[in-house]
Design a protein around this motif. Structure first.
Motif, PDB file in Angstrom:
ATOM      1  N   ASN A  19      -8.190  39.007  -5.290  1.00 25.68           N
ATOM      2  CA  ASN A  19      -8.680  40.108  -6.134  1.00 25.68           C
ATOM      3  C   ASN A  19      -9.295  39.528  -7.415  1.00 25.68           C
ATOM      4  N   GLY A  20      -8.707  38.453  -7.904  1.00 21.45           N
ATOM      5  CA  GLY A  20      -9.236  37.809  -9.107  1.00 21.45           C
ATOM      6  C   GLY A  20     -10.618  37.218  -8.879  1.00 21.45           C
ATOM      7  N   ALA A  21     -10.875  36.719  -7.671  1.00 18.51           N
ATOM      8  CA  ALA A  21     -12.191  36.129  -7.381  1.00 18.51           C
ATOM      9  C   ALA A  21     -13.287  37.188  -7.487  1.00 18.51           C
ATOM     10  N   ARG A  22     -12.985  38.397  -7.002  1.00 18.81           N
ATOM     11  CA  ARG A  22     -13.984  39.470  -7.106  1.00 18.81           C
ATOM     12  C   ARG A  22     -14.224  39.840  -8.572  1.00 18.81           C
ATOM     13  N   CYS A  23     -13.121  39.908  -9.340  1.00 18.46           N
ATOM     14  CA  CYS A  23     -13.273  40.226 -10.773  1.00 18.46           C
ATOM     15  C   CYS A  23     -14.014  39.104 -11.497  1.00 18.46           C
ATOM     16  N   PHE A  24     -13.779  37.864 -11.070  1.00 19.86           N
ATOM     17  CA  PHE A  24     -14.491  36.709 -11.638  1.00 19.86           C
ATOM     18  C   PHE A  24     -16.000  36.908 -11.487  1.00 19.86           C
ATOM     19  N   ALA A  25     -16.431  37.280 -10.275  1.00 18.39           N
ATOM     20  CA  ALA A  25     -17.866  37.477 -10.002  1.00 18.39           C
ATOM     21  C   ALA A  25     -18.439  38.570 -10.905  1.00 18.39           C
ATOM     22  N   ARG A  26     -17.735  39.693 -10.990  1.00 16.12           N
ATOM     23  CA  ARG A  26     -18.217  40.819 -11.806  1.00 16.12           C
ATOM     24  C   ARG A  26     -18.282  40.403 -13.275  1.00 16.12           C
ATOM     25  N   PHE A  27     -17.283  39.590 -13.708  1.00 15.06           N
ATOM     26  CA  PHE A  27     -17.220  39.163 -15.117  1.00 15.06           C
ATOM     27  C   PHE A  27     -18.418  38.273 -15.465  1.00 15.06           C
ATOM     28  N   VAL A  28     -18.665  37.243 -14.660  1.00 15.73           N
ATOM     29  CA  VAL A  28     -19.738  36.302 -15.021  1.00 15.73           C
ATOM     30  C   VAL A  28     -21.107  36.978 -14.965  1.00 15.73           C
ATOM     31  N   ARG A  29     -21.247  37.975 -14.104  1.00 17.41           N
ATOM     32  CA  ARG A  29     -22.512  38.732 -14.091  1.00 17.41           C
ATOM     33  C   ARG A  29     -22.625  39.617 -15.316  1.00 17.41           C
ATOM     34  N   ASP A  30     -21.539  40.388 -15.608  1.00 13.18           N
ATOM     35  CA  ASP A  30     -21.566  41.324 -16.750  1.00 13.18           C
ATOM     36  C   ASP A  30     -21.743  40.590 -18.082  1.00 13.18           C
ATOM     37  N   GLN A  31     -21.195  39.371 -18.147  1.00 11.92           N
ATOM     38  CA  GLN A  31     -21.244  38.616 -19.408  1.00 11.92           C
ATOM     39  C   GLN A  31     -22.530  37.806 -19.535  1.00 11.92           C
ATOM     40  N   GLY A  32     -23.390  37.905 -18.499  1.00 14.89           N
ATOM     41  CA  GLY A  32     -24.659  37.182 -18.568  1.00 14.89           C
ATOM     42  C   GLY A  32     -24.510  35.684 -18.384  1.00 14.89           C
ATOM     43  N   LEU A  33     -23.386  35.268 -17.782  1.00 16.44           N
ATOM     44  CA  LEU A  33     -23.195  33.836 -17.528  1.00 16.44           C
ATOM     45  C   LEU A  33     -23.939  33.398 -16.286  1.00 16.44           C
ATOM     46  N   THR A  34     -24.377  34.358 -15.465  1.00 12.92           N
ATOM     47  CA  THR A  34     -25.235  34.085 -14.321  1.00 12.92           C
ATOM     48  C   THR A  34     -25.946  35.378 -13.943  1.00 12.92           C
ATOM     49  N   ASP A  35     -27.085  35.225 -13.248  1.00 10.72           N
ATOM     50  CA  ASP A  35     -27.742  36.423 -12.700  1.00 10.72           C
ATOM     51  C   ASP A  35     -27.860  36.308 -11.172  1.00 10.72           C
ATOM     52  N   LYS A  36     -27.134  35.348 -10.612  1.00  8.92           N
ATOM     53  CA  LYS A  36     -27.193  35.133  -9.165  1.00  8.92           C
ATOM     54  C   LYS A  36     -26.408  36.211  -8.411  1.00  8.92           C
ATOM     55  N   ASP A  37     -26.840  36.492  -7.188  1.00  4.69           N
ATOM     56  CA  ASP A  37     -26.085  37.385  -6.295  1.00  4.69           C
ATOM     57  C   ASP A  37     -25.102  36.592  -5.436  1.00  4.69           C
ATOM     58  N   GLU A  38     -25.314  35.251  -5.353  1.00  4.09           N
ATOM     59  CA  GLU A  38     -24.406  34.379  -4.583  1.00  4.09           C
ATOM     60  C   GLU A  38     -23.919  33.294  -5.532  1.00  4.09           C
ATOM     61  N   ILE A  39     -22.600  33.278  -5.772  1.00  7.71           N
ATOM     62  CA  ILE A  39     -22.057  32.420  -6.830  1.00  7.71           C
ATOM     63  C   ILE A  39     -21.036  31.441  -6.248  1.00  7.71           C
ATOM     64  N   PRO A  40     -21.387  30.128  -6.192  1.00  4.93           N
ATOM     65  CA  PRO A  40     -20.401  29.135  -5.710  1.00  4.93           C
ATOM     66  C   PRO A  40     -19.431  28.780  -6.822  1.00  4.93           C
ATOM     67  N   VAL A  41     -18.137  28.825  -6.529  1.00  4.37           N
ATOM     68  CA  VAL A  41     -17.110  28.629  -7.560  1.00  4.37           C
ATOM     69  C   VAL A  41     -16.084  27.616  -7.078  1.00  4.37           C
ATOM     70  N   GLY A  42     -15.674  26.741  -7.979  1.00  9.96           N
ATOM     71  CA  GLY A  42     -14.620  25.775  -7.635  1.00  9.96           C
ATOM     72  C   GLY A  42     -13.253  26.297  -8.073  1.00  9.96           C
ATOM     73  N   THR A  43     -12.248  26.028  -7.250  1.00  5.41           N
ATOM     74  CA  THR A  43     -10.869  26.393  -7.605  1.00  5.41           C
ATOM     75  C   THR A  43      -9.984  25.194  -7.275  1.00  5.41           C
ATOM     76  N   ALA A  44      -8.730  25.275  -7.645  1.00  4.92           N
ATOM     77  CA  ALA A  44      -7.793  24.185  -7.309  1.00  4.92           C
ATOM     78  C   ALA A  44      -7.666  24.037  -5.799  1.00  4.92           C
ATOM     79  N   ALA A  45      -8.030  25.114  -5.068  1.00 12.06           N
ATOM     80  CA  ALA A  45      -7.907  25.080  -3.594  1.00 12.06           C
ATOM     81  C   ALA A  45      -9.217  24.669  -2.953  1.00 12.06           C
ATOM     82  N   GLY A  46     -10.248  24.375  -3.754  1.00 15.25           N
ATOM     83  CA  GLY A  46     -11.550  24.030  -3.171  1.00 15.25           C
ATOM     84  C   GLY A  46     -12.598  25.076  -3.541  1.00 15.25           C
ATOM     85  N   LYS A  47     -13.701  25.117  -2.766  1.00 15.15           N
ATOM     86  CA  LYS A  47     -14.814  25.984  -3.121  1.00 15.15           C
ATOM     87  C   LYS A  47     -14.705  27.340  -2.441  1.00 15.15           C
TER      88      LYS A  47
END
Ligand SMILES: N[C@H](CCC[C@H](N)C(=O)O)C(=O)O
Length: 276
Positions: A77-105
């Motif tokens: 659930n946090g990953a979905r909120c992460f995507a919405r956050f980085v878009r809303d905050q203008g940290l990205t404008d991509k529709d597909e966002i690759p993200v690294g976590t402690a568990a991998g990509k």
């Protein structure tokens, strides 16, 4: 000094999100517990940190802390909120966002209807990688809890999950069995405990007693793990609606060589500042 944060929720699983790119954020287990405290702090199930990328071919790094202060490997659930956050905050404008976590990509996809779809990667079923103490890999395992013999599935989505099949979810012993299984010695890093009622091969109900947070209204990785376990037991199809207390997720999995896909909402609630 104040720290800016955004409060967000995915099906009632709630988060405090810190932009650790444009402000310096130093979290310790103690400060994480404070920010997550629903009376003395802001209040949430998990804290999410948005950081600059660490892994190749990723745009961000994503860290997760449970309300008990423990840092963990993954949060759906946090990953979905992460995507919405980085878009809303203008940290990205991509529709597909690759993200690294402690568990991998993981890869986050903004959907036209405002929902977020996540490639959660492949489930890990090898006991030593979950980690879960067992002689060999199996679709189900017998485990003794407080003198009771339980049958569980054991799956990692980067974080460990035990999945029990329940006939009636409303009377499931979540408050009693959840904490006993969460800290069971056969799960050396503790475990999230899912209670699943199968309504049909395409639809389940699920409650999750989360490691480090207690029962939450929804658990994204828990929904993924439950569908994987249900398929391994031959009871679910490749596309399943998971009805949690906070709402529904759509989970897809085409078998061990494939990723688990999760689709659902991500909602900002309010912004604020808190003393460091
Ligand atoms: N409590 C979990 C982390 C949060 C997972 C959950 N909130 C989700 O949506 O996947 C753990 O200790 O592994």
């Amino acid at each position: 000094m104040k720290l800016r944060f955004t409060k967000m929720q995915g099906l009632g699983n709630d988060f405090v999100v810190f932009d650790a790119i444009r402000q310096k954020v130093e979290l310790t287990p103690e400060t994480a517990r404070h920010y997550a405290d629903r009376r003395f702090g802001i209040g949430c199930d998990q804290i999410l940190l948005v950081e600059p990328p660490r892994l190749p071919e990723t745009d961000f790094h994503y860290r997760i802390f449970n309300a008990d202060g423990s840092e963990v490997e993954q949060c759906g659930n946090g990953a979905r909120c992460f995507a919405r956050f980085v878009r809303d905050q203008g940290l990205t404008d991509k529709d597909e966002i690759p993200v690294g976590t402690a568990a991998g990509k993981i890869r986050l996809y903004m959907e036209a209807d405002g929902q977020v779809r996540v490639d959660m990667g492949r489930p890990e079923l090898r006991p030593e990688r979950i980690p879960f103490l067992a002689d060999s890999e199996a679709d189900t395992y017998e485990i003794t809890v407080d003198g009771q013999r339980c049958l569980i599935g054991a799956v990692s989505m980067g974080n460990p999950h035990a999945v029990l099949m329940i006939d009636d979810l409303d009377s499931a012993p979540v408050a009693e069995l959840g904490p006993l299984l969460e800290s069971h010695p056969r799960f050396p890093q503790r475990v999230n405990v899912g209670f699943m009622q199968i309504l049909s091969p395409q639809h389940v109900r699920l409650r999750v007693y989360e490691r480090g947070a207690g029962e939450t209204l929804a658990c994204g990785t828990g929904a993924c793990a439950a569908v994987v376990s249900g398929q391994l037991r031959g009871q679910l199809t490749t596309r399943t609606r998971v009805s949690l207390r906070g709402g529904d997720l759509m989970i897809e999995w085409r078998g061990p060589a494939h990723s688990v896909w999760m689709t659902g909402p991500a909602i900002p609630v309010f912004e604020g500042e808190i003393e460091r």
